[in-house]
Scaffold this motif. Sequence first.
Motif, short mmCIF file in Angstrom:
data_model
loop_
_atom_site.label_atom_id
_atom_site.label_comp_id
_atom_site.label_asym_id
_atom_site.label_seq_id
_atom_site.Cartn_x
_atom_site.Cartn_y
_atom_site.Cartn_z
N ILE A 56 0.84 -1.20 0.00
CA ILE A 56 0.00 0.00 0.00
C ILE A 56 0.88 1.25 0.00
CG2 ILE A 56 -1.63 1.36 1.38
CD1 ILE A 56 -2.92 -1.28 2.26
N ALA A 57 1.95 1.22 0.80
CA ALA A 57 2.88 2.37 0.84
C ALA A 57 3.54 2.59 -0.51
CB ALA A 57 3.94 2.13 1.92
N TYR A 58 3.93 1.49 -1.17
CA TYR A 58 4.54 1.61 -2.50
C TYR A 58 3.55 2.19 -3.51
CZ TYR A 58 8.30 -1.40 -0.75
OH TYR A 58 9.33 -1.92 -0.03
N PHE A 59 2.31 1.73 -3.47
CA PHE A 59 1.33 2.21 -4.43
C PHE A 59 1.00 3.69 -4.21
CE2 PHE A 59 0.06 -2.34 -5.15
CZ PHE A 59 0.38 -2.34 -6.50
N LEU A 60 1.07 4.15 -2.97
CA LEU A 60 0.88 5.58 -2.72
C LEU A 60 1.97 6.39 -3.41
CD1 LEU A 60 -0.16 5.58 1.06
CD2 LEU A 60 -1.61 6.08 -0.92
N LEU A 61 3.20 5.86 -3.42
CA LEU A 61 4.29 6.53 -4.13
C LEU A 61 4.07 6.50 -5.63
CD1 LEU A 61 7.58 5.40 -2.32
CD2 LEU A 61 6.50 7.64 -2.27
N PHE A 62 3.76 5.32 -6.16
CA PHE A 62 3.59 5.19 -7.60
C PHE A 62 2.36 5.93 -8.11
CE2 PHE A 62 5.66 0.79 -6.91
CZ PHE A 62 6.92 1.37 -6.91
N ALA A 63 1.45 6.24 -7.21
CA ALA A 63 0.24 6.97 -7.61
C ALA A 63 0.49 8.46 -7.81
CB ALA A 63 -0.86 6.76 -6.58
N ILE A 64 1.63 8.95 -7.36
CA ILE A 64 1.90 10.40 -7.46
C ILE A 64 1.81 10.89 -8.91
CG2 ILE A 64 3.68 12.18 -7.16
CD1 ILE A 64 4.57 10.70 -4.63
N PRO A 65 2.52 10.29 -9.88
CA PRO A 65 2.39 10.76 -11.27
C PRO A 65 0.99 10.54 -11.84
CG PRO A 65 4.38 9.45 -11.00
CD PRO A 65 3.55 9.24 -9.76
N ILE A 66 0.37 9.40 -11.50
CA ILE A 66 -0.96 9.09 -12.05
C ILE A 66 -2.01 10.06 -11.53
CG2 ILE A 66 -2.77 7.34 -12.17
CD1 ILE A 66 -0.59 5.21 -12.03
N LEU A 67 -2.00 10.31 -10.22
CA LEU A 67 -2.98 11.24 -9.63
C LEU A 67 -2.75 12.66 -10.12
CD1 LEU A 67 -3.19 9.99 -5.92
CD2 LEU A 67 -4.97 9.85 -7.68
N THR A 68 -1.48 13.05 -10.23
CA THR A 68 -1.18 14.43 -10.66
C THR A 68 -1.68 14.67 -12.08
OG1 THR A 68 0.79 14.46 -9.25
CG2 THR A 68 0.66 16.12 -11.01
N VAL A 101 -1.03 6.27 -17.93
CA VAL A 101 -1.47 5.41 -16.83
C VAL A 101 -1.00 3.97 -17.04
CG1 VAL A 101 -3.46 4.48 -15.61
CG2 VAL A 101 -3.46 6.87 -16.34
N PHE A 102 -1.41 3.38 -18.17
CA PHE A 102 -1.05 1.99 -18.42
C PHE A 102 0.43 1.84 -18.72
CE2 PHE A 102 -5.64 1.12 -20.02
CZ PHE A 102 -6.08 1.08 -18.71
N GLY A 103 1.00 2.81 -19.42
CA GLY A 103 2.43 2.75 -19.75
C GLY A 103 3.30 2.87 -18.52
N TYR A 104 2.93 3.72 -17.58
CA TYR A 104 3.74 3.90 -16.36
C TYR A 104 3.71 2.64 -15.50
CZ TYR A 104 5.53 5.93 -12.03
OH TYR A 104 6.27 6.20 -10.90
N ILE A 105 2.54 2.04 -15.37
CA ILE A 105 2.43 0.80 -14.58
C ILE A 105 3.21 -0.32 -15.25
CG2 ILE A 105 0.83 -0.96 -13.73
CD1 ILE A 105 -1.29 1.25 -13.49
N THR A 106 3.17 -0.39 -16.58
CA THR A 106 3.94 -1.41 -17.31
C THR A 106 5.43 -1.19 -17.11
OG1 THR A 106 2.19 -1.58 -18.98
CG2 THR A 106 4.35 -2.43 -19.58
N TYR A 107 5.85 0.08 -17.10
CA TYR A 107 7.26 0.40 -16.84
C TYR A 107 7.69 -0.09 -15.46
CZ TYR A 107 11.14 3.34 -15.21
OH TYR A 107 12.31 3.79 -14.65
N ILE A 108 6.85 0.10 -14.46
CA ILE A 108 7.16 -0.35 -13.10
C ILE A 108 7.27 -1.87 -13.07
CG2 ILE A 108 6.25 -0.52 -10.75
CD1 ILE A 108 5.01 2.27 -11.19
#
Length: 477
Positions: free
Chosen positions: A183-195, A207-214
């Motif tokens: 959950i803590a990691y997803f809060l970090l990874f959500a910063i670019p998506i939410l912004t 959205v999909f490209g960033y998650i695929t990159y991760i």
Amino acid sequence: MASRPGFLTDWPWKPLGNVKYVILAPWVIRSTYLYISKDDPQERDLTSFLIFPFLLLRMLHNQIWISLSRYRTAKGNNRIVDKSLEFDQVDRERNWDDQILFNGILLYMGNLILPGGSSLDLWRTDGVIITILLHVGAVEFLYYWLHRALHHHYLYSRYHSHHHSSIVTEPITSVVHPCAELIAYFLLFAIPILTTTLTGTASLTTVFGYITYIDFMNNLGHCNFELIPKRLFSIFPPLKYLIYTPSFHSLHHTQFRTNFCLFMPMFDYIYGTVDKSSDVLYESSLKRREESPDVVHLTHITTPESIYHMRIGFKTLASMPHSSKWYLWLMWPLTACSTILTGIYGRTFVVERNRFDKLVLQTWAIPKYKIQYISQWQKSSINSLIEKAILDAEEKGVKSEELNAHGEVYVQRYPQLKVNVVDGSSLAVAVVLNSIPKGTTQVLLRGKLTKVAYAIAFALCQKGIQVNYLLTHTIVV
């Protein structure tokens, strides 16, 4: 599990077991219905409709990495940590898809609740730029310090030690964490998506490209074989600060107190936490050649579905050989493709590798199915594959190779062979003979007289042991 499990260690749907995927059903049904029921294409929300296919692609992406990593690890070339997987690790990492379920729920909720979270454009250049800048400047920096905090004894014992229980990493090791940590990691990874979503610059690509990159970088860092060529760093030297290598992150799992970065080592260089042996391990991993095993077990595929039961296939099915599941029928297109590819490829391949003390064993599979062995027109092709496998083993310096039967044919054809060719029946006889206590004077054989039984009786008679036979189904000493 962590040494002292903390709050939210397990996922809420753990009691559901293999039925846990039903938690996505309401979301999938809703998004599909809304997409299909709209007559006006402008009213259809393609973003919501694509979430479920995207989750399936993520699972396929991870499975490809798993299979590739196990295949390369079995061959041995460019391997980083030269150890075998523990059974506990296999069991501990079998629920690697929990994070995909969690991420799917978040995507559906964000699509439903967030302003600008639905009907995203396919591409937004400004959104891509914002995502890159936020990842480099915010996500990488915050992750570095969060990761260092997780190595504090309080958080490490309750959460992060679960991940570090795996010294020999696999791609899916990257996402095997307690629920609270993910959950803590997803809060970090959500910063670019939410912004990008809240500023109206989000797109399907970001959205999909960033998650695929991760996913890609996580799998890369934990695959346990080095695959990034040295020439990339020679062409662009600053790249060593912008992308980690599998060997770089492997040191974090073996040394624990170095190489804390997410994907970009620059913060390790800035704060002095780079392991001094990073470059040396990278060089030596690239130079590691394909392993020469001591013993090879040569086998063949049984049925088209048996590819899923191999270790390089699905973990769950690999632990239950010879069992069939209903969902395998849904995978017939993939099964058919694999059947065609094995026919075209036509070469023996490494299935798995095991180490017993200093003895290295490999299993090689011939790409022929059980039914093909009773076909006369396949006889020549099968014999050629077996013969080539024996010669390959001889070239690699293998000491012993096990065949299923009649290995003496190839020994007679190549009398100069140094490799010991043993068929499966001979090994079975050897196991039985070694289990008979010393000083035994009589043995009773019970059951059907097979080739193995005849060989056992012959070997016992040569040792001066009296052999009696009774028509039942076991062997009694």
